[in-house]
Design an enzyme around this catalytic site. Sequence first.
Site, PDB file in Angstrom:
ATOM      1  N   TRP A  78       0.831  -1.211   0.000  1.00 30.31           N
ATOM      2  CA  TRP A  78       0.000   0.000   0.000  1.00 30.31           C
ATOM      3  C   TRP A  78       0.860   1.253   0.000  1.00 30.31           C
ATOM      4  O   TRP A  78       0.537   2.240  -0.680  1.00 30.31           O
ATOM      5  CB  TRP A  78      -0.966  -0.010   1.184  1.00 30.31           C
ATOM      6  CG  TRP A  78      -2.047  -1.033   1.009  1.00 30.31           C
ATOM      7  CD1 TRP A  78      -2.237  -2.161   1.754  1.00 30.31           C
ATOM      8  CD2 TRP A  78      -3.071  -1.053  -0.006  1.00 30.31           C
ATOM      9  NE1 TRP A  78      -3.317  -2.871   1.273  1.00 30.31           N
ATOM     10  CE2 TRP A  78      -3.845  -2.215   0.199  1.00 30.31           C
ATOM     11  CE3 TRP A  78      -3.408  -0.202  -1.069  1.00 30.31           C
ATOM     12  CZ2 TRP A  78      -4.931  -2.549  -0.611  1.00 30.31           C
ATOM     13  CZ3 TRP A  78      -4.487  -0.534  -1.879  1.00 30.31           C
ATOM     14  CH2 TRP A  78      -5.239  -1.695  -1.646  1.00 30.31           C
TER      15      TRP A  78
ATOM     16  N   ASP B 217      -1.260   6.527   6.433  1.00 34.74           N
ATOM     17  CA  ASP B 217      -2.351   5.675   5.966  1.00 34.74           C
ATOM     18  C   ASP B 217      -2.565   4.629   7.055  1.00 34.74           C
ATOM     19  O   ASP B 217      -1.763   3.708   7.204  1.00 34.74           O
ATOM     20  CB  ASP B 217      -1.972   5.015   4.634  1.00 34.74           C
ATOM     21  CG  ASP B 217      -3.020   3.985   4.184  1.00 34.74           C
ATOM     22  OD1 ASP B 217      -4.049   3.836   4.866  1.00 34.74           O
ATOM     23  OD2 ASP B 217      -2.789   3.338   3.143  1.00 34.74           O
TER      24      ASP B 217
ATOM     25  N   LYS C 161     -12.055  -1.730   7.075  1.00 35.07           N
ATOM     26  CA  LYS C 161     -11.252  -2.712   7.803  1.00 35.07           C
ATOM     27  C   LYS C 161     -11.694  -2.748   9.273  1.00 35.07           C
ATOM     28  O   LYS C 161     -11.911  -3.799   9.830  1.00 35.07           O
ATOM     29  CB  LYS C 161      -9.757  -2.377   7.720  1.00 35.07           C
ATOM     30  CG  LYS C 161      -9.250  -2.004   6.322  1.00 35.07           C
ATOM     31  CD  LYS C 161      -9.181  -3.171   5.385  1.00 35.07           C
ATOM     32  CE  LYS C 161      -8.988  -2.807   3.914  1.00 35.07           C
ATOM     33  NZ  LYS C 161      -7.831  -2.028   3.559  1.00 35.07           N
TER      34      LYS C 161
HETATM   35  C1  LIG Z   1      -7.333  -1.526   2.102  1.00 34.18           C
HETATM   36  C2  LIG Z   1      -6.246  -0.559   2.160  1.00 34.18           C
HETATM   37  C3  LIG Z   1      -6.133   0.501   1.240  1.00 34.18           C
HETATM   38  C4  LIG Z   1      -7.094   0.679   0.098  1.00 34.18           C
HETATM   39  O1  LIG Z   1      -8.312   1.118   0.545  1.00 34.18           O
HETATM   40  P1  LIG Z   1      -9.478   1.495  -0.476  1.00 34.18           P
HETATM   41  O2  LIG Z   1     -10.506   2.063   0.455  1.00 34.18           O
HETATM   42  O3  LIG Z   1      -9.911   0.216  -1.141  1.00 34.18           O
HETATM   43  O4  LIG Z   1      -8.970   2.471  -1.453  1.00 34.18           O
HETATM   44  C5  LIG Z   1      -5.106   1.395   1.398  1.00 34.18           C
HETATM   45  N1  LIG Z   1      -4.207   1.268   2.391  1.00 34.18           N
HETATM   46  C6  LIG Z   1      -4.268   0.257   3.278  1.00 34.18           C
HETATM   47  C7  LIG Z   1      -3.226   0.152   4.354  1.00 34.18           C
HETATM   48  C8  LIG Z   1      -5.287  -0.685   3.196  1.00 34.18           C
HETATM   49  O5  LIG Z   1      -5.349  -1.688   4.084  1.00 34.18           O
END
Ligand SMILES: *Cc1c(COP(=O)(O)O)cnc(C)c1O
Length: 362
Positions: A102, A172, A196
């Site tokens: 990511w 993030d 999540k």
């Molecule tokens: C799932 C995830 C993403 C992507 O998220 P979206 O909402 O599908 O764009 C980005 N960063 C991390 C760490 C993730 O677990």
Amino acid sequence: MTQRVWNFSAGPGMLPLSVLEEAQRDLLALPGVGMSVLEISHRSKWFDAIIEEAEQNLRDLLRIPPHYKVLFLQGGASLQFAMVPMNLLGGGSADYIVTGSWGEKAYKEAVKVGKARLAWNGKAENYTRIPRPDELELDPNAAYVHFTSNETIQGVQFPAEPPVGDRPLVCDASSDFLSRPIPIERYALIYAGAQKNAGPAGVTIVIIREDMLERTPENMPAMLDYRLQAENRSLYNTPPVFAIYMVMLVTRWLRDTIGGLERMYQINREKANLLYEVIDQSEGFYRGHANPEYRSIMNVTWRLPSEELEKEFLKEAEAHQLYELKGHRSVGGCRASIYNAMPLEGVRALREFMLDFWRRKA
Ligand SMILES: *Cc1c(COP(=O)(O)O)cnc(C)c1O
């Protein structure tokens, strides 16, 4: 009702059963409103109460100081990969600490928007660890430093914030948001897709320090403009009403049923330990992907001695009501995502199955 299985999906992930039951009970008509949450106006006083409570719950849980704004946006964490540099670069250059897939995506988006450099990249080591402080090559003038607190695919997690001095820190936190207390004051901006740990897909939570809002360039398209979104309290256009309602219920559950983030963190560590113990005691039958010091308490990743055994493991697991344990194709093997809503009971069921499978197949 159809039987619910243990869902170890990396995302969207499990939601607390009591939250689903409450949403189901109130789906046709919100108490005191008489309309479904799927039908109410985002300009109604009812939705005002929902978005205000969602924000207040987040502020209480994370102890967010008043000089931070909380935004509810769309486009997922993936849109934040672009929005962060579009709003915060200000013609300068940003540093990216890349510890997994990511972070790599975030960096690649930033390069499309402006200048970004790699302060550290774990790719050559197959993303198994985070950098030591002395390995970080930070630009003294970085517009911000971006990192991914938990790499969902590799199962690698920062135990604490990377030391970046007074450079603005951007995170993030999609896959470990609300899983443990964090010192918000250390951050300039934190973002997380809700699906999540915080709710269903469709809403992304952004916590931004107010001074960062001054960096947004003029003529930014409205939907991509943090300042405009903040001025409009996330109501510039129709927000994802249902997803925000679910975030309100999940954060209420975290506060009232679980008892806050310290308690949640304790439970999450206990759950993760149950699985890592099996991996460590299996005499090499199960091999963890991440370096033990940086193992994630949210996504546990491991391999088996062969791909055939991995296939067998996944198939047998489903017969035990243990679902979605297949690892991401880039890592292979297995991954158990044990977000906040996964109860100890589900993790114990997986642990017992892992022990049994090992005894039979090793
Ligand atoms: C799932 C995830 C993403 C992507 O998220 P979206 O909402 O599908 O764009 C980005 N960063 C991390 C760490 C993730 O677990």
